[in-house]
Design a protein around this motif. Structure first.
Motif, PDB file in Angstrom:
ATOM      1  N   LEU A 178       0.831  -1.198   0.000  1.00  0.00           N
ATOM      2  CA  LEU A 178       0.000   0.000   0.000  1.00  0.00           C
ATOM      3  C   LEU A 178       0.872   1.257   0.000  1.00  0.00           C
ATOM      4  CD1 LEU A 178      -2.805   1.304   0.146  1.00  0.00           C
ATOM      5  CD2 LEU A 178      -2.646   1.146   2.633  1.00  0.00           C
ATOM      6  N   GLU A 179       1.912   1.278   0.803  1.00  0.00           N
ATOM      7  CA  GLU A 179       2.825   2.418   0.831  1.00  0.00           C
ATOM      8  C   GLU A 179       3.479   2.620  -0.540  1.00  0.00           C
ATOM      9  OE1 GLU A 179       5.667   1.948   3.977  1.00  0.00           O
ATOM     10  OE2 GLU A 179       4.114   1.987   5.535  1.00  0.00           O
ATOM     11  N   GLY A 180       3.872   1.510  -1.153  1.00  0.00           N
ATOM     12  CA  GLY A 180       4.475   1.575  -2.486  1.00  0.00           C
ATOM     13  C   GLY A 180       3.493   2.135  -3.507  1.00  0.00           C
ATOM     14  N   LEU A 181       2.238   1.674  -3.432  1.00  0.00           N
ATOM     15  CA  LEU A 181       1.220   2.172  -4.359  1.00  0.00           C
ATOM     16  C   LEU A 181       0.927   3.654  -4.110  1.00  0.00           C
ATOM     17  CD1 LEU A 181      -1.248  -0.845  -4.432  1.00  0.00           C
ATOM     18  CD2 LEU A 181       0.279  -0.102  -6.261  1.00  0.00           C
ATOM     19  N   GLU A 182       0.922   4.069  -2.847  1.00  0.00           N
ATOM     20  CA  GLU A 182       0.690   5.479  -2.529  1.00  0.00           C
ATOM     21  C   GLU A 182       1.823   6.348  -3.090  1.00  0.00           C
ATOM     22  OE1 GLU A 182       0.210   5.401   1.721  1.00  0.00           O
ATOM     23  OE2 GLU A 182      -1.972   5.148   1.569  1.00  0.00           O
ATOM     24  N   LYS A 183       3.055   5.849  -2.970  1.00  0.00           N
ATOM     25  CA  LYS A 183       4.179   6.584  -3.537  1.00  0.00           C
ATOM     26  C   LYS A 183       4.050   6.673  -5.056  1.00  0.00           C
ATOM     27  CE  LYS A 183       7.568   5.654   0.085  1.00  0.00           C
ATOM     28  NZ  LYS A 183       8.814   4.986   0.440  1.00  0.00           N
ATOM     29  N   GLU A 184       3.611   5.565  -5.658  1.00  0.00           N
ATOM     30  CA  GLU A 184       3.429   5.551  -7.109  1.00  0.00           C
ATOM     31  C   GLU A 184       2.344   6.547  -7.524  1.00  0.00           C
ATOM     32  OE1 GLU A 184       2.332   2.358 -10.627  1.00  0.00           O
ATOM     33  OE2 GLU A 184       3.085   1.603  -8.703  1.00  0.00           O
ATOM     34  N   ILE A 185       1.255   6.590  -6.749  1.00  0.00           N
ATOM     35  CA  ILE A 185       0.171   7.546  -7.018  1.00  0.00           C
ATOM     36  C   ILE A 185       0.704   8.976  -6.909  1.00  0.00           C
ATOM     37  CG2 ILE A 185      -1.960   8.524  -6.071  1.00  0.00           C
ATOM     38  CD1 ILE A 185      -2.822   5.620  -5.457  1.00  0.00           C
ATOM     39  N   ASP A 186       1.481   9.244  -5.862  1.00  0.00           N
ATOM     40  CA  ASP A 186       2.068  10.575  -5.708  1.00  0.00           C
ATOM     41  C   ASP A 186       2.948  10.918  -6.903  1.00  0.00           C
ATOM     42  OD1 ASP A 186       0.787  10.969  -3.299  1.00  0.00           O
ATOM     43  OD2 ASP A 186       2.518  10.394  -2.066  1.00  0.00           O
ATOM     44  N   GLY A 187       3.719   9.919  -7.346  1.00  0.00           N
ATOM     45  CA  GLY A 187       4.581  10.135  -8.520  1.00  0.00           C
ATOM     46  C   GLY A 187       3.760  10.445  -9.760  1.00  0.00           C
ATOM     47  N   LEU A 188       2.648   9.713  -9.937  1.00  0.00           N
ATOM     48  CA  LEU A 188       1.789   9.955 -11.098  1.00  0.00           C
ATOM     49  C   LEU A 188       1.145  11.341 -11.015  1.00  0.00           C
ATOM     50  CD1 LEU A 188       0.107   6.463 -11.507  1.00  0.00           C
ATOM     51  CD2 LEU A 188       1.856   7.473 -12.963  1.00  0.00           C
ATOM     52  N   LYS A 189       0.746  11.725  -9.805  1.00  0.00           N
ATOM     53  CA  LYS A 189       0.177  13.055  -9.628  1.00  0.00           C
ATOM     54  C   LYS A 189       1.225  14.114  -9.973  1.00  0.00           C
ATOM     55  CE  LYS A 189      -3.290  12.056  -6.077  1.00  0.00           C
ATOM     56  NZ  LYS A 189      -3.654  12.256  -4.664  1.00  0.00           N
ATOM     57  N   SER A 190       2.451  13.878  -9.543  1.00  0.00           N
ATOM     58  CA  SER A 190       3.535  14.810  -9.866  1.00  0.00           C
ATOM     59  C   SER A 190       3.733  14.894 -11.372  1.00  0.00           C
ATOM     60  CB  SER A 190       4.841  14.379  -9.200  1.00  0.00           C
ATOM     61  OG  SER A 190       4.734  14.479  -7.806  1.00  0.00           O
ATOM     62  N   GLU A 191       3.718  13.739 -12.049  1.00  0.00           N
ATOM     63  CA  GLU A 191       3.863  13.723 -13.504  1.00  0.00           C
ATOM     64  C   GLU A 191       2.733  14.502 -14.155  1.00  0.00           C
ATOM     65  OE1 GLU A 191       4.465  10.023 -15.608  1.00  0.00           O
ATOM     66  OE2 GLU A 191       5.670   9.261 -13.946  1.00  0.00           O
ATOM     67  N   LYS A 192       1.519  14.291 -13.639  1.00  0.00           N
ATOM     68  CA  LYS A 192       0.363  15.001 -14.182  1.00  0.00           C
ATOM     69  C   LYS A 192       0.536  16.509 -13.982  1.00  0.00           C
ATOM     70  CE  LYS A 192      -4.618  15.513 -13.770  1.00  0.00           C
ATOM     71  NZ  LYS A 192      -5.799  15.206 -12.998  1.00  0.00           N
ATOM     72  N   ASN A 193       0.985  16.888 -12.791  1.00  0.00           N
ATOM     73  CA  ASN A 193       1.219  18.307 -12.519  1.00  0.00           C
ATOM     74  C   ASN A 193       2.303  18.864 -13.430  1.00  0.00           C
ATOM     75  OD1 ASN A 193      -0.709  18.364 -10.511  1.00  0.00           O
ATOM     76  ND2 ASN A 193       0.744  18.116  -8.840  1.00  0.00           N
ATOM     77  N   VAL A 194       3.359  18.098 -13.630  1.00  0.00           N
ATOM     78  CA  VAL A 194       4.452  18.533 -14.507  1.00  0.00           C
ATOM     79  C   VAL A 194       3.927  18.715 -15.931  1.00  0.00           C
ATOM     80  CG1 VAL A 194       6.599  17.776 -15.610  1.00  0.00           C
ATOM     81  CG2 VAL A 194       6.333  17.587 -13.136  1.00  0.00           C
ATOM     82  N   ARG A 195       3.131  17.752 -16.407  1.00  0.00           N
ATOM     83  CA  ARG A 195       2.573  17.859 -17.762  1.00  0.00           C
ATOM     84  C   ARG A 195       1.653  19.076 -17.868  1.00  0.00           C
ATOM     85  NH1 ARG A 195      -0.116  12.742 -18.148  1.00  0.00           N
ATOM     86  NH2 ARG A 195       1.233  11.787 -16.634  1.00  0.00           N
ATOM     87  N   GLU A 196       0.852  19.285 -16.843  1.00  0.00           N
ATOM     88  CA  GLU A 196      -0.051  20.443 -16.824  1.00  0.00           C
ATOM     89  C   GLU A 196       0.756  21.742 -16.858  1.00  0.00           C
ATOM     90  OE1 GLU A 196      -3.619  22.469 -16.868  1.00  0.00           O
ATOM     91  OE2 GLU A 196      -3.293  20.327 -17.117  1.00  0.00           O
ATOM     92  N   LEU A 197       1.818  21.803 -16.058  1.00  0.00           N
ATOM     93  CA  LEU A 197       2.675  22.991 -16.038  1.00  0.00           C
ATOM     94  C   LEU A 197       3.369  23.182 -17.384  1.00  0.00           C
ATOM     95  CD1 LEU A 197       4.239  22.773 -12.470  1.00  0.00           C
ATOM     96  CD2 LEU A 197       2.542  24.417 -13.270  1.00  0.00           C
ATOM     97  N   GLU A 198       3.832  22.082 -17.981  1.00  0.00           N
ATOM     98  CA  GLU A 198       4.476  22.172 -19.293  1.00  0.00           C
ATOM     99  C   GLU A 198       3.492  22.697 -20.335  1.00  0.00           C
ATOM    100  OE1 GLU A 198       5.896  18.184 -19.861  1.00  0.00           O
ATOM    101  OE2 GLU A 198       7.847  18.639 -18.963  1.00  0.00           O
ATOM    102  N   ARG A 199       2.232  22.249 -20.249  1.00  0.00           N
ATOM    103  CA  ARG A 199       1.203  22.711 -21.173  1.00  0.00           C
ATOM    104  C   ARG A 199       0.970  24.211 -20.983  1.00  0.00           C
ATOM    105  NH1 ARG A 199      -3.777  24.133 -21.174  1.00  0.00           N
ATOM    106  NH2 ARG A 199      -4.158  23.622 -18.996  1.00  0.00           N
ATOM    107  N   LYS A 200       0.898  24.633 -19.714  1.00  0.00           N
ATOM    108  CA  LYS A 200       0.688  26.054 -19.428  1.00  0.00           C
ATOM    109  C   LYS A 200       1.867  26.887 -19.924  1.00  0.00           C
ATOM    110  CE  LYS A 200      -2.408  25.538 -15.472  1.00  0.00           C
ATOM    111  NZ  LYS A 200      -2.569  25.743 -14.031  1.00  0.00           N
TER     112      LYS A 200
END
Length: 135
Positions: free
Chosen positions: A37-59
């Motif tokens: 579960l901790e590993g999956l939560e870290k992975e989710i955080d990483g995916l959220k970060s990637e999404k944020n990075v992509r959103e920022l790159e788009r902006k």
């Protein structure tokens, strides 16, 4: 059944109660699932970060496009202003030429006027002389 936990994390079960063994097994399973579960939560955080990075790159991309459009617009306006300035400078140059031509003509007329005035004075003086002779 008696459960003995050794110092290095090993669990020893002594014959007795099967329920205790099952509890130990469930605890072990719970620990593994907690780690997963901790590993999956870290992975989710990483995916959220990637999404944020992509959103920022788009902006950032959008802002860069706007900046290019503004620069292009600015360059266009600057070129239009240069053209207008050039047109006005040509117009001013034409007016200066007309002024020079008119000043030249004025100078000629002034010379001609002086000549006519001189002739007029001469004629008036001759006229007065003739009147004086006849009177």
């Amino acid at each position: 059944m008696e459960i003995i936990v050794a110092s290095h994390g090993m669990v020893k079960i002594q014959p007795g109660d099967e329920a205790s063994a099952e509890v130990v097994e469930l605890k072990k399973s719970l620990g593994e699932k907690g780690v997963k579960l901790e590993g999956l939560e870290k992975e989710i955080d990483g995916l959220k970060s990637e999404k944020n990075v992509r959103e920022l790159e788009r902006k950032v991309g959008t802002l860069e496009v706007r900046e290019l459009e503004e620069k292009s617009k600015s360059v266009r306006v600057e070129e239009e202003m240069r053209e207008k300035i050039d047109d006005k400078e040509r117009e001013i140059s034409g007016f200066k030429k007309k002024v020079n031509v008119l000043e030249s003509e004025l100078d000629k007329w002034i010379v001609e006027k002086k000549s006519v005035e001189g002739s007029l004075q001469e004629s008036e003086s001759k006229s007065k002389e003739m009147e004086a002779r006849f009177c």
